[in-house]
Design an enzyme around this catalytic site. Structure first.
Site, short mmCIF file in Angstrom:
data_model
loop_
_atom_site.label_atom_id
_atom_site.label_comp_id
_atom_site.label_asym_id
_atom_site.label_seq_id
_atom_site.Cartn_x
_atom_site.Cartn_y
_atom_site.Cartn_z
N TYR A 99 0.83 -1.20 0.00
CA TYR A 99 0.00 0.00 0.00
C TYR A 99 0.87 1.25 0.00
O TYR A 99 0.65 2.18 -0.79
CB TYR A 99 -0.91 -0.03 1.22
CG TYR A 99 -1.58 1.29 1.56
CD1 TYR A 99 -2.78 1.66 0.96
CD2 TYR A 99 -1.02 2.16 2.50
CE1 TYR A 99 -3.39 2.85 1.28
CE2 TYR A 99 -1.62 3.36 2.82
CZ TYR A 99 -2.81 3.71 2.21
OH TYR A 99 -3.41 4.90 2.53
N LYS A 101 1.25 4.22 -2.86
CA LYS A 101 0.92 5.61 -2.58
C LYS A 101 2.09 6.53 -2.90
O LYS A 101 1.90 7.68 -3.33
CB LYS A 101 0.48 5.78 -1.13
CG LYS A 101 -0.90 5.19 -0.82
CD LYS A 101 -2.00 5.96 -1.52
CE LYS A 101 -3.38 5.46 -1.13
NZ LYS A 101 -4.48 6.22 -1.78
#
Length: 254
Positions: free
Chosen positions: A157, A161
């Protein structure tokens, strides 16, 4: 829907933080294209807001792990409303619990697809869409405060990002002056059942501002960037100041 009414596409906009962003935009007068992965039924608080404001809206279902469904989303929105959106909010996100010793190739591929590749492709389609006359056209990407002080939790994740953060800067340069591209980086905003009440209180007290951000704070930042005609390439941290401190692990483990 009047010709002068702005239209926003909010991915992941039917629930959680995306729904709060959609609700704030509705109260500001935006018509809404609300996306969901498996369904696009608005959460009850958003449904109530849509009924109260009376803004035009429609739901769109697209699985961001399916290339064909990604490619079909923007044309479907344009067909429904008869025009391209003025605002794209890339809010949909995939969030796993992997670390360096456990992350798999599929973890990385899926997180990069949903959290980085899809925002790029939707921005591409958003920019290519036909528009008549001058307009305030912008993209707002939802990032994460952890990018300022990274730790090892939720590795796939986090890396995805970072890619989206980089794309925000690249796209802001490439698309100026016609399209502005900015980002909002929230801190801990919507707690889950993983958090005890006392833990949340302690986390709030540990923030430089002595508080955690509310969903309305994040939504207000998105609305500001949507209308900030002199702002592009910026990331607004909405996190109680968390980005100024280093945390050894994700908040749920503290």
């Amino acid at each position: 829907m009047t010709p002068a009414q702005p239209l926003a596409l909010v991915t992941g906009g039917h629930r959680r933080l995306g729904a709060r962003i959609a609700m704030r935009l509705a109260r500001a007068g935006y018509a809404l294209a609300i996306h969901g992965r498996h369904d696009a039924e608005p959460h009850p608080f958003l449904a109530g807001c849509l009924a109260e404001t009376g803004v035009p809206w429609a739901g769109f279902v697209a699985d961001f792990l399916d290339d064909a469904e990604v490619q079909g989303l923007m044309p479907a929105v344009i067909a429904q409303f008869g025009r391209a959106p003025d605002l794209l909010v890339n809010s949909a996100s995939l969030f796993g619990q992997d670390r360096l010793d456990t992350v798999t190739p599929s973890d990385l591929a899926d997180h990069f697809a949903v959290n980085a590749s899809v925002p790029v492709l939707l921005t591409q389609a958003f920019v290519k869409a036909d528009r008549s006359g001058p307009a305030n056209v912008s993209v707002v990407n939802i990032l994460d405060q952890r990018l300022a002080q990274p730790h090892g939790d939720q590795l796939a994740y986090t890396l995805a990002k970072y890619a989206l953060e980089g794309f925000t800067k690249i796209a802001a340069r490439e698309l100026a002056p016609h399209v502005r591209v900015n980002a909002v980086a929230p801190g801990l905003t919507l707690v889950t059942e993983d958090y005890a009440e006392a833990q949340v209180d302690r986390l709030a007290a540990s923030m430089p501002l002595g508080r955690l951000p509310g969903t309305e704070d994040v939504a207000d930042a998105v609305l500001y960037l949507a209308g900030a005609a002199a702002v592009t390439g910026q990331t607004v941290y909405v996190d109680g100041g968390a980005h100024m401190r280093s945390f050894a692990r994700d908040f749920m483990h503290l």
